[in-house]
Design a protein around this motif. Sequence first.
Motif, PDB file in Angstrom:
ATOM      1  N   SER A 153       0.838  -1.197   0.000  1.00 23.57           N
ATOM      2  CA  SER A 153       0.000   0.000   0.000  1.00 23.57           C
ATOM      3  C   SER A 153       0.872   1.246   0.000  1.00 23.57           C
ATOM      4  O   SER A 153       1.735   1.412   0.863  1.00 23.57           O
ATOM      5  CB  SER A 153      -0.877  -0.032   1.257  1.00 23.57           C
ATOM      6  OG  SER A 153      -1.724   1.074   1.294  1.00 23.57           O
ATOM      7  N   VAL A 154       0.649   2.104  -0.987  1.00 18.93           N
ATOM      8  CA  VAL A 154       1.430   3.336  -1.068  1.00 18.93           C
ATOM      9  C   VAL A 154       0.669   4.412  -0.281  1.00 18.93           C
ATOM     10  O   VAL A 154      -0.371   4.913  -0.727  1.00 18.93           O
ATOM     11  CB  VAL A 154       1.650   3.764  -2.536  1.00 18.93           C
ATOM     12  CG1 VAL A 154       2.532   5.004  -2.598  1.00 18.93           C
ATOM     13  CG2 VAL A 154       2.284   2.628  -3.336  1.00 18.93           C
ATOM     14  N   LEU A 155       1.197   4.711   0.900  1.00 18.90           N
ATOM     15  CA  LEU A 155       0.495   5.631   1.815  1.00 18.90           C
ATOM     16  C   LEU A 155       0.878   7.080   1.535  1.00 18.90           C
ATOM     17  O   LEU A 155       1.942   7.325   0.987  1.00 18.90           O
ATOM     18  CB  LEU A 155       0.859   5.272   3.261  1.00 18.90           C
ATOM     19  CG  LEU A 155       0.414   3.857   3.676  1.00 18.90           C
ATOM     20  CD1 LEU A 155       0.885   3.549   5.093  1.00 18.90           C
ATOM     21  CD2 LEU A 155      -1.092   3.692   3.552  1.00 18.90           C
ATOM     22  N   VAL A 211      -0.218  -1.064  -4.634  1.00 18.77           N
ATOM     23  CA  VAL A 211      -1.576  -0.500  -4.628  1.00 18.77           C
ATOM     24  C   VAL A 211      -1.467   1.010  -4.452  1.00 18.77           C
ATOM     25  O   VAL A 211      -1.027   1.500  -3.408  1.00 18.77           O
ATOM     26  CB  VAL A 211      -2.419  -1.115  -3.484  1.00 18.77           C
ATOM     27  CG1 VAL A 211      -3.836  -0.547  -3.508  1.00 18.77           C
ATOM     28  CG2 VAL A 211      -2.453  -2.633  -3.609  1.00 18.77           C
ATOM     29  N   GLU A 212      -1.850   1.725  -5.505  1.00 18.32           N
ATOM     30  CA  GLU A 212      -1.644   3.177  -5.533  1.00 18.32           C
ATOM     31  C   GLU A 212      -2.970   3.868  -5.852  1.00 18.32           C
ATOM     32  O   GLU A 212      -3.798   3.337  -6.596  1.00 18.32           O
ATOM     33  CB  GLU A 212      -0.556   3.462  -6.604  1.00 18.32           C
ATOM     34  CG  GLU A 212      -0.291   4.897  -6.939  1.00 18.32           C
ATOM     35  CD  GLU A 212       0.319   5.706  -5.817  1.00 18.32           C
ATOM     36  OE1 GLU A 212      -0.226   5.668  -4.709  1.00 18.32           O
ATOM     37  OE2 GLU A 212       1.314   6.411  -6.061  1.00 18.32           O
ATOM     38  N   ASP A 213      -3.151   5.054  -5.284  1.00 18.03           N
ATOM     39  CA  ASP A 213      -4.400   5.784  -5.536  1.00 18.03           C
ATOM     40  C   ASP A 213      -4.499   6.270  -6.971  1.00 18.03           C
ATOM     41  O   ASP A 213      -5.504   6.096  -7.639  1.00 18.03           O
ATOM     42  CB  ASP A 213      -4.550   6.959  -4.557  1.00 18.03           C
ATOM     43  CG  ASP A 213      -3.313   7.863  -4.490  1.00 18.03           C
ATOM     44  OD1 ASP A 213      -2.307   7.591  -5.189  1.00 18.03           O
ATOM     45  OD2 ASP A 213      -3.336   8.858  -3.738  1.00 18.03           O
ATOM     46  N   ILE A 214      -3.395   6.868  -7.475  1.00 19.32           N
ATOM     47  CA  ILE A 214      -3.492   7.517  -8.777  1.00 19.32           C
ATOM     48  C   ILE A 214      -2.120   7.599  -9.453  1.00 19.32           C
ATOM     49  O   ILE A 214      -1.115   7.852  -8.804  1.00 19.32           O
ATOM     50  CB  ILE A 214      -4.149   8.918  -8.602  1.00 19.32           C
ATOM     51  CG1 ILE A 214      -4.300   9.660  -9.928  1.00 19.32           C
ATOM     52  CG2 ILE A 214      -3.438   9.786  -7.614  1.00 19.32           C
ATOM     53  CD1 ILE A 214      -5.311  10.793  -9.854  1.00 19.32           C
TER      54      ILE A 214
HETATM   55 MG    MG Z   1       0.104   8.462  -3.790  1.00 21.71          MG
END
Ligand code: MG
Length: 167
Positions: free
Chosen positions: A35-37, A91-94
Motif C-alpha cells: 500500500s502506497v500511503l 496498490v496506488e491511488d493515482i
Molecule cells: Mg500516492
Amino acid sequence: MKLQPLISESEISRTVSRLAEEIRSNHKGPVTLLSVLKGSICFTADLMRELDGEVKICSTTISSYSGRLSGEISYDEPKPDDITNSHVIIVEDIADTGKTLHYLVQQLSYMNPKTIQICVFLDKPSKRTIPVKIDYIGHTIEDLFVVGYGMDFEEKFRNLPYIAMLD
Ligand code: MG
Ligand code: IMP
C-alpha cells in the motif's frame, strides 16, 4: 474551493470488486499488497477484503507532491522481508506523471520480489512523463485534480467517502 462529485461510493465499490477479480484471475497463490500511503489507505482496505486466499499487507510512504505540483520524491522503504520472493502488487491511488511508480518499481526490484505488478484506482495518462506498465486500472480520467477516498489536497479531504474534482 469547490467539490464536484466524480465517482460515487457505489461506483467505487463496483470498481474494487472488478479489480479484485482481475487480480485473482492472474494470481491463484499468495500475493503481497504494498500500500502506497497515505493516498491508497481506503483503496487498500477495500481491495484486501475483496481478495480471498492468502494476502499479505505491507506499506511504504512515498510522496512527490506539494500542493498541486509534482515535485521531489521522499521515500520510506518497506521491509525487505515483505518483498523478497513475493508476488508484490503495488496498490496506488493515482498514476499521474508516473514518477512515483517508476521510482518505486526500481527501488523494489533491488529487494528481489518474484514479480511486481501495479494496481491503481485512477489513471491520468495525459500527464505521464515517465512510462510505467500498469496492470490493473480502476478508472481512466482526464487531467483533473481529485480528492477523497484517501486522496488529499494539502492533507484535506482524504476522509470523503467518494471521489470529487477540486475546482
Ligand atoms: Mg500516492
Ligand atoms: P506521480 O509521481 O506524478 O505519478 O504522482 C503520483 C502521486 O501524486 C499519487 O500517488 C498521488 O498521491 C498524487 N496525486 C496525483 N494526482 C493527484 C490528484 O489529482 N489528487 C490527489 N493526489 C494526486
